[in-house]
Design a protein around this motif. Structure first.
Motif, PDB file in Angstrom:
ATOM      1  N   ALA A  25     -10.212 -20.094 -12.136  1.00 38.09           N
ATOM      2  CA  ALA A  25      -9.069 -19.787 -11.274  1.00 38.09           C
ATOM      3  C   ALA A  25      -8.775 -18.293 -11.253  1.00 38.09           C
ATOM      4  N   VAL A  26      -8.818 -17.638 -12.413  1.00 40.09           N
ATOM      5  CA  VAL A  26      -8.553 -16.200 -12.482  1.00 40.09           C
ATOM      6  C   VAL A  26      -9.660 -15.416 -11.763  1.00 40.09           C
ATOM      7  N   ALA A  27     -10.904 -15.835 -11.953  1.00 34.52           N
ATOM      8  CA  ALA A  27     -12.020 -15.159 -11.274  1.00 34.52           C
ATOM      9  C   ALA A  27     -11.885 -15.299  -9.758  1.00 34.52           C
ATOM     10  N   LEU A  28     -11.512 -16.485  -9.303  1.00 33.80           N
ATOM     11  CA  LEU A  28     -11.321 -16.704  -7.867  1.00 33.80           C
ATOM     12  C   LEU A  28     -10.189 -15.840  -7.321  1.00 33.80           C
ATOM     13  N   LEU A  29      -9.082 -15.752  -8.042  1.00 38.15           N
ATOM     14  CA  LEU A  29      -7.969 -14.891  -7.612  1.00 38.15           C
ATOM     15  C   LEU A  29      -8.378 -13.427  -7.581  1.00 38.15           C
ATOM     16  N   ALA A  30      -9.178 -12.992  -8.550  1.00 37.96           N
ATOM     17  CA  ALA A  30      -9.637 -11.597  -8.570  1.00 37.96           C
ATOM     18  C   ALA A  30     -10.503 -11.295  -7.353  1.00 37.96           C
ATOM     19  N   ILE A  31     -11.394 -12.199  -7.023  1.00 37.97           N
ATOM     20  CA  ILE A  31     -12.255 -11.996  -5.852  1.00 37.97           C
ATOM     21  C   ILE A  31     -11.422 -11.968  -4.573  1.00 37.97           C
ATOM     22  N   MET A  32     -10.467 -12.878  -4.476  1.00 35.77           N
ATOM     23  CA  MET A  32      -9.593 -12.897  -3.293  1.00 35.77           C
ATOM     24  C   MET A  32      -8.780 -11.602  -3.202  1.00 35.77           C
ATOM     25  N   ASN A  33      -8.356 -11.062  -4.333  1.00 34.30           N
ATOM     26  CA  ASN A  33      -7.596  -9.826  -4.361  1.00 34.30           C
ATOM     27  C   ASN A  33      -8.438  -8.657  -3.843  1.00 34.30           C
ATOM     28  N   VAL A  34      -9.697  -8.595  -4.253  1.00 33.05           N
ATOM     29  CA  VAL A  34     -10.588  -7.527  -3.784  1.00 33.05           C
ATOM     30  C   VAL A  34     -10.806  -7.637  -2.279  1.00 33.05           C
ATOM     31  N   VAL A  35     -11.067  -8.843  -1.804  1.00 29.21           N
ATOM     32  CA  VAL A  35     -11.280  -9.051  -0.364  1.00 29.21           C
ATOM     33  C   VAL A  35     -10.028  -8.656   0.416  1.00 29.21           C
ATOM     34  N   THR A  36      -8.869  -9.048  -0.080  1.00 37.44           N
ATOM     35  CA  THR A  36      -7.612  -8.686   0.584  1.00 37.44           C
ATOM     36  C   THR A  36      -7.412  -7.180   0.589  1.00 37.44           C
ATOM     37  N   GLY A  37      -7.730  -6.518  -0.528  1.00 40.23           N
ATOM     38  CA  GLY A  37      -7.592  -5.069  -0.610  1.00 40.23           C
ATOM     39  C   GLY A  37      -8.464  -4.351   0.406  1.00 40.23           C
ATOM     40  N   VAL A  38      -9.710  -4.796   0.552  1.00 38.46           N
ATOM     41  CA  VAL A  38     -10.620  -4.194   1.532  1.00 38.46           C
ATOM     42  C   VAL A  38     -10.085  -4.408   2.936  1.00 38.46           C
ATOM     43  N   PHE A  39      -9.592  -5.592   3.217  1.00 42.92           N
ATOM     44  CA  PHE A  39      -9.045  -5.899   4.536  1.00 42.92           C
ATOM     45  C   PHE A  39      -7.827  -5.026   4.841  1.00 42.92           C
ATOM     46  N   VAL A  40      -6.901  -4.938   3.893  1.00 47.50           N
ATOM     47  CA  VAL A  40      -5.684  -4.142   4.096  1.00 47.50           C
ATOM     48  C   VAL A  40      -6.041  -2.667   4.275  1.00 47.50           C
ATOM     49  N   ASP A  41      -6.995  -2.159   3.511  1.00 44.05           N
ATOM     50  CA  ASP A  41      -7.401  -0.758   3.637  1.00 44.05           C
ATOM     51  C   ASP A  41      -7.965  -0.464   5.027  1.00 44.05           C
ATOM     52  N   SER A  42      -8.795  -1.375   5.531  1.00 42.75           N
ATOM     53  CA  SER A  42      -9.358  -1.144   6.867  1.00 42.75           C
ATOM     54  C   SER A  42      -8.280  -1.231   7.955  1.00 42.75           C
ATOM     55  N   VAL A  43      -7.318  -2.124   7.781  1.00 41.31           N
ATOM     56  CA  VAL A  43      -6.224  -2.238   8.758  1.00 41.31           C
ATOM     57  C   VAL A  43      -5.365  -0.969   8.734  1.00 41.31           C
ATOM     58  N   LEU A  44      -5.068  -0.448   7.534  1.00 36.56           N
ATOM     59  CA  LEU A  44      -4.265   0.779   7.438  1.00 36.56           C
ATOM     60  C   LEU A  44      -4.994   1.973   8.056  1.00 36.56           C
ATOM     61  N   ALA A  45      -6.298   2.070   7.828  1.00 38.23           N
ATOM     62  CA  ALA A  45      -7.064   3.165   8.431  1.00 38.23           C
ATOM     63  C   ALA A  45      -7.054   3.059   9.949  1.00 38.23           C
ATOM     64  N   SER A  46      -7.197   1.854  10.465  1.00 41.02           N
ATOM     65  CA  SER A  46      -7.167   1.640  11.908  1.00 41.02           C
ATOM     66  C   SER A  46      -5.788   1.971  12.483  1.00 41.02           C
ATOM     67  N   LYS A  48      -3.612   4.067  11.263  1.00 40.96           N
ATOM     68  CA  LYS A  48      -3.417   5.525  11.213  1.00 40.96           C
ATOM     69  C   LYS A  48      -4.128   6.195  12.384  1.00 40.96           C
ATOM     70  N   ALA A  49      -5.339   5.761  12.666  1.00 39.07           N
ATOM     71  CA  ALA A  49      -6.080   6.328  13.802  1.00 39.07           C
ATOM     72  C   ALA A  49      -5.361   6.039  15.116  1.00 39.07           C
ATOM     73  N   ASP A  50      -4.856   4.817  15.271  1.00 34.91           N
ATOM     74  CA  ASP A  50      -4.112   4.461  16.480  1.00 34.91           C
ATOM     75  C   ASP A  50      -2.847   5.298  16.615  1.00 34.91           C
ATOM     76  N   ARG A  51      -2.143   5.499  15.507  1.00 38.62           N
ATOM     77  CA  ARG A  51      -0.906   6.294  15.513  1.00 38.62           C
ATOM     78  C   ARG A  51      -1.196   7.738  15.916  1.00 38.62           C
ATOM     79  N   GLU A  52      -2.275   8.317  15.362  1.00 32.46           N
ATOM     80  CA  GLU A  52      -2.624   9.693  15.704  1.00 32.46           C
ATOM     81  C   GLU A  52      -3.002   9.814  17.171  1.00 32.46           C
ATOM     82  N   GLN A  53      -3.736   8.829  17.688  1.00 29.77           N
ATOM     83  CA  GLN A  53      -4.106   8.846  19.106  1.00 29.77           C
ATOM     84  C   GLN A  53      -2.870   8.717  19.993  1.00 29.77           C
TER      85      GLN A  53
END
Length: 162
Positions: A25-46, A48-53
């Motif tokens: 269960a802990v390993a599964l939560l850790a993997i889900m946390n990493v996937v969520t972090g990557v997703f959130v980072d890409s959304v924030l970068a997008s 920011k680019a939209d805001r600057e444009q």
């Protein structure tokens, strides 16, 4: 699960089976946390680019053409424009110091700015107040340098006459 848990329950101990389930269960939560972090980072970068444009397009709308020159009076008149206020809010610069901002943006001291000067100047001023304060200091140093050169020229001229 039966293949993994049943032997632990029947042949070893029930606590070890519980420990294994908690580990998975802990390993599964850790993997889900990493996937969520990557997703959130890409959304924030997008975002920011939209805001600057969006800010860049807003700033371009303030000038009718790229060659249009805007003097201090026209600049001051546009400070009540919601697009101008939104632009300054977007780059985190306080619009209450409009005169100082205009002087900082007008690098050639012509008394007017065009769209390129405006955009380049605002990009330099973007950020917290420390960036604005640094730009004000830079402008003051430029002004002092001009004054020193003027005095230097005057001293050189007066020493030639003596």
């Amino acid at each position: 699960w039966d293949v993994l848990i049943v032997p632990l329950l029947k042949q070893v101990h029930w606590a070890l089976a519980l420990l294994f389930v908690l580990y998975v269960a802990v390993a599964l939560l850790a993997i889900m946390n990493v996937v969520t972090g990557v997703f959130v980072d890409s959304v924030l970068a997008s975002a920011k680019a939209d805001r600057e444009q969006y800010l860049l397009n807003n700033a371009r709308d303030l000038f009718e053409t790229a060659e249009e020159e805007m003097d201090w009076e026209a600049f001051k008149g546009k400070m009540n424009n919601p697009k101008m206020l939104e632009f300054f809010k977007g780059i985190d610069v306080d619009p209450s110091d409009a005169k100082g901002i205009f002087r900082l943006i007008d690098l050639d001291d012509s008394g007017s700015i065009n769209a390129d000067e405006f955009l380049n100047g605002c990009v330099r001023l973007q950020g917290p107040s420390k960036a604005l304060e640094t730009a004000v200091l830079l402008q003051e140093v430029r002004s002092l340098r001009k004054d020193v050169k003027r005095v230097e020229t005057g001293v050189a001229m007066s020493s030639k006459h003596d």
